[in-house]
Design an enzyme around this catalytic site. Structure first.
Site, PDB file in Angstrom:
ATOM      1  N   ASN A  12       0.865  -1.178   0.000  1.00  0.00           N
ATOM      2  CA  ASN A  12       0.000   0.000   0.000  1.00  0.00           C
ATOM      3  C   ASN A  12       0.902   1.228   0.000  1.00  0.00           C
ATOM      4  O   ASN A  12       1.484   1.566   1.023  1.00  0.00           O
ATOM      5  CB  ASN A  12      -0.901  -0.028   1.247  1.00  0.00           C
ATOM      6  CG  ASN A  12      -1.736   1.233   1.384  1.00  0.00           C
ATOM      7  OD1 ASN A  12      -1.772   2.065   0.479  1.00  0.00           O
ATOM      8  ND2 ASN A  12      -2.404   1.370   2.521  1.00  0.00           N
ATOM      9  N   TRP A  13       1.007   1.858  -1.159  1.00  0.00           N
ATOM     10  CA  TRP A  13       1.915   3.011  -1.273  1.00  0.00           C
ATOM     11  C   TRP A  13       1.341   4.254  -0.600  1.00  0.00           C
ATOM     12  O   TRP A  13       2.020   5.250  -0.449  1.00  0.00           O
ATOM     13  CB  TRP A  13       2.218   3.295  -2.748  1.00  0.00           C
ATOM     14  CG  TRP A  13       3.192   2.333  -3.375  1.00  0.00           C
ATOM     15  CD1 TRP A  13       3.614   1.127  -2.870  1.00  0.00           C
ATOM     16  CD2 TRP A  13       3.886   2.507  -4.620  1.00  0.00           C
ATOM     17  NE1 TRP A  13       4.516   0.547  -3.727  1.00  0.00           N
ATOM     18  CE2 TRP A  13       4.704   1.361  -4.803  1.00  0.00           C
ATOM     19  CE3 TRP A  13       3.887   3.498  -5.598  1.00  0.00           C
ATOM     20  CZ2 TRP A  13       5.517   1.203  -5.945  1.00  0.00           C
ATOM     21  CZ3 TRP A  13       4.695   3.338  -6.718  1.00  0.00           C
ATOM     22  CH2 TRP A  13       5.501   2.209  -6.884  1.00  0.00           C
ATOM     23  N   LYS A  14       0.049   4.205  -0.240  1.00  0.00           N
ATOM     24  CA  LYS A  14      -0.620   5.379   0.347  1.00  0.00           C
ATOM     25  C   LYS A  14      -0.406   6.588  -0.572  1.00  0.00           C
ATOM     26  O   LYS A  14      -0.325   6.412  -1.782  1.00  0.00           O
ATOM     27  CB  LYS A  14      -0.116   5.613   1.778  1.00  0.00           C
ATOM     28  CG  LYS A  14      -0.240   4.333   2.624  1.00  0.00           C
ATOM     29  CD  LYS A  14      -0.065   4.550   4.090  1.00  0.00           C
ATOM     30  CE  LYS A  14      -0.214   3.209   4.814  1.00  0.00           C
ATOM     31  NZ  LYS A  14      -0.148   3.346   6.268  1.00  0.00           N
ATOM     32  N   HIS A  99      -9.472   0.962   5.036  1.00  0.00           N
ATOM     33  CA  HIS A  99      -8.196   1.193   5.732  1.00  0.00           C
ATOM     34  C   HIS A  99      -8.447   2.142   6.904  1.00  0.00           C
ATOM     35  O   HIS A  99      -9.285   3.031   6.817  1.00  0.00           O
ATOM     36  CB  HIS A  99      -7.177   1.792   4.758  1.00  0.00           C
ATOM     37  CG  HIS A  99      -5.792   1.815   5.325  1.00  0.00           C
ATOM     38  ND1 HIS A  99      -5.382   2.777   6.230  1.00  0.00           N
ATOM     39  CD2 HIS A  99      -4.738   0.983   5.156  1.00  0.00           C
ATOM     40  CE1 HIS A  99      -4.125   2.524   6.577  1.00  0.00           C
ATOM     41  NE2 HIS A  99      -3.712   1.437   5.945  1.00  0.00           N
ATOM     42  N   GLU A 101      -6.926   4.596   7.904  1.00  0.00           N
ATOM     43  CA  GLU A 101      -6.780   6.018   7.561  1.00  0.00           C
ATOM     44  C   GLU A 101      -8.046   6.548   6.896  1.00  0.00           C
ATOM     45  O   GLU A 101      -8.395   7.718   7.058  1.00  0.00           O
ATOM     46  CB  GLU A 101      -5.528   6.212   6.683  1.00  0.00           C
ATOM     47  CG  GLU A 101      -4.260   6.056   7.522  1.00  0.00           C
ATOM     48  CD  GLU A 101      -3.056   5.489   6.787  1.00  0.00           C
ATOM     49  OE1 GLU A 101      -3.013   5.547   5.545  1.00  0.00           O
ATOM     50  OE2 GLU A 101      -2.139   4.981   7.476  1.00  0.00           O
ATOM     51  N   GLU A 169      -5.140  -4.940  10.642  1.00  0.00           N
ATOM     52  CA  GLU A 169      -4.141  -3.897  10.856  1.00  0.00           C
ATOM     53  C   GLU A 169      -4.459  -3.156  12.152  1.00  0.00           C
ATOM     54  O   GLU A 169      -5.318  -2.259  12.154  1.00  0.00           O
ATOM     55  CB  GLU A 169      -4.154  -2.894   9.697  1.00  0.00           C
ATOM     56  CG  GLU A 169      -3.801  -3.478   8.349  1.00  0.00           C
ATOM     57  CD  GLU A 169      -3.224  -2.424   7.404  1.00  0.00           C
ATOM     58  OE1 GLU A 169      -2.150  -2.653   6.866  1.00  0.00           O
ATOM     59  OE2 GLU A 169      -3.853  -1.363   7.223  1.00  0.00           O
ATOM     60  N   GLY A 175       2.624   2.374  10.855  1.00  0.00           N
ATOM     61  CA  GLY A 175       3.596   3.455  10.726  1.00  0.00           C
ATOM     62  C   GLY A 175       4.303   3.827  12.017  1.00  0.00           C
ATOM     63  O   GLY A 175       4.941   4.873  12.102  1.00  0.00           O
ATOM     64  N   SER A 215       3.535  -1.979  10.376  1.00  0.00           N
ATOM     65  CA  SER A 215       4.982  -2.007  10.644  1.00  0.00           C
ATOM     66  C   SER A 215       5.644  -3.335  10.271  1.00  0.00           C
ATOM     67  O   SER A 215       6.571  -3.775  10.959  1.00  0.00           O
ATOM     68  CB  SER A 215       5.274  -1.648  12.108  1.00  0.00           C
ATOM     69  OG  SER A 215       4.879  -0.311  12.378  1.00  0.00           O
ATOM     70  N   GLY A 236       2.918  -1.119   4.275  1.00  0.00           N
ATOM     71  CA  GLY A 236       2.919   0.308   3.948  1.00  0.00           C
ATOM     72  C   GLY A 236       4.320   0.767   3.581  1.00  0.00           C
ATOM     73  O   GLY A 236       4.811   0.497   2.488  1.00  0.00           O
TER      74      GLY A 236
HETATM   75  P1  13P Z   1       3.134   0.488   7.645  1.00  0.00           P
HETATM   76  O1  13P Z   1       3.642  -0.808   7.050  1.00  0.00           O
HETATM   77  O2  13P Z   1       3.868   1.689   7.118  1.00  0.00           O
HETATM   78  O3  13P Z   1       3.056   0.430   9.127  1.00  0.00           O
HETATM   79  O4  13P Z   1       1.631   0.660   7.108  1.00  0.00           O
HETATM   80  C1  13P Z   1       0.755  -0.397   7.219  1.00  0.00           C
HETATM   81  C2  13P Z   1      -0.460  -0.087   6.454  1.00  0.00           C
HETATM   82  O5  13P Z   1      -1.234   0.781   6.810  1.00  0.00           O
HETATM   83  C3  13P Z   1      -0.703  -0.825   5.209  1.00  0.00           C
HETATM   84  O6  13P Z   1      -1.978  -0.627   4.743  1.00  0.00           O
END
Ligand code: 13P
Length: 253
Positions: A12-14, A99, A101, A169, A175, A215, A236
């Site tokens: 997930n590149w966000k 997600h 977010e 998650e 993150g 993470s 992420g």
């Molecule tokens: P991180 O791997 O940066 O913690 O993010 C996880 C995530 O939200 C994947 O969708």
């Protein structure tokens, strides 16, 4: 891992990535096709602006692409939205929905997430439905109850192993560099599998891929991926580095 299930590692590149970053996808493809295309599925979910060029860059590779969200609607006057059919048209086969977010920053309810997952399935896109508790919920001993509630509210009825992926998650692990213990992941993933059996039936539940996200890094991937009922990862930050993403995939293969 679940032996009978082919693992999936999705990146997930966000809101990261410009055209120049298509090089990351190309590098991932090179390593993947050479090493373990037979053992693990890989998907890259770039920002919407890069979905089509990423799909094109991955032609000839077995790596899939996907969106990070999709509309509940099929088309029309919904400025800024992207439909599941548009994701499919851009070469996508997955859509991350729900997600944390999106749930937190955009106020998405379980009902909204379910409608998005249904819209994805209608367009033959496989939704990766995200669930996970907050730090407060975990500390209050409510993590399992919260996640089960999210599953009940967010999953389309009639989903099968071929039409649904679930990602656990924990919000506090995203993150932050923090991860749950292997025992906590095992407890949660078993509870998710059990709840899926109740909601979708035993056969579907036995085959749905349950990803862990939050993470995940090369240094912890082997431990997390070895947990029972963990069938891959939703990655992420580490998915933006080809070497790290491949190392995580290696831990699954
Ligand atoms: P991180 O791997 O940066 O913690 O993010 C996880 C995530 O939200 C994947 O969708």
């Amino acid at each position: 891992m679940t032996r009978s299930i082919r693992p999936l590692v999705a990146g997930n590149w966000k809101m990261n990535g410009l055209k120049a970053d298509l090089a990351i996808a190309a590098e991932v493809a090179k390593g993947y096709d050479a090493e373990f295309a037979g053992a693990v599925d890989l998907a890259i979910c770039p920002p919407a602006s890069l979905l089509y060029p990423t799909s094109v860059a991955l032609i000839g590779s077995r790596i899939a692409t996907g969106g990070q969200d999709c509309s509940t609607q099929a088309s029309g006057a919904f400025t800024g939205e992207i439909s599941a059919a548009m994701l499919a048209d851009a070469g996508g086969t997955f859509a991350i929905v729900g997600h944390s977010e999106r749930r937190t920053l955009h106020g998405e309810s379980n009902a909204t997430v379910k409608a998005k997952a249904e819209a994805a399935q209608k367009a033959r896109i496989v939704p990766i439905v995200c669930v996970g508790e907050t730090k407060d919920e975990r500390e209050a001993g409510k993590a399992l109850a919260m996640v089960k509630k999210q599953l009940r509210g967010s999953l389309p009825e009639g989903s099968t192993a071929a039409t649904l992926v679930v990602a656990y998650e924990p919000v506090w692990a995203i993150g932050t560099g923090l991860t749950p213990t292997a025992a906590d992941v095992a407890e949660m993933h078993e509870a998710i599998r059990t709840e899926l059996a109740r909601l979708l039936g035993k056969a579907a539940a036995a085959g749905v891929r349950l990803l862990y996200g939050g993470s995940v890094k090369p240094s912890n991937a082997a431990e997390l991926m070895n947990v029972a009922n963990v069938d891959g990862a939703l990655v992420g930050g580490a998915s933006l580095k080809a070497g790290d993403f491949l190392a995580i995939a290696r831990a699954c293969a």
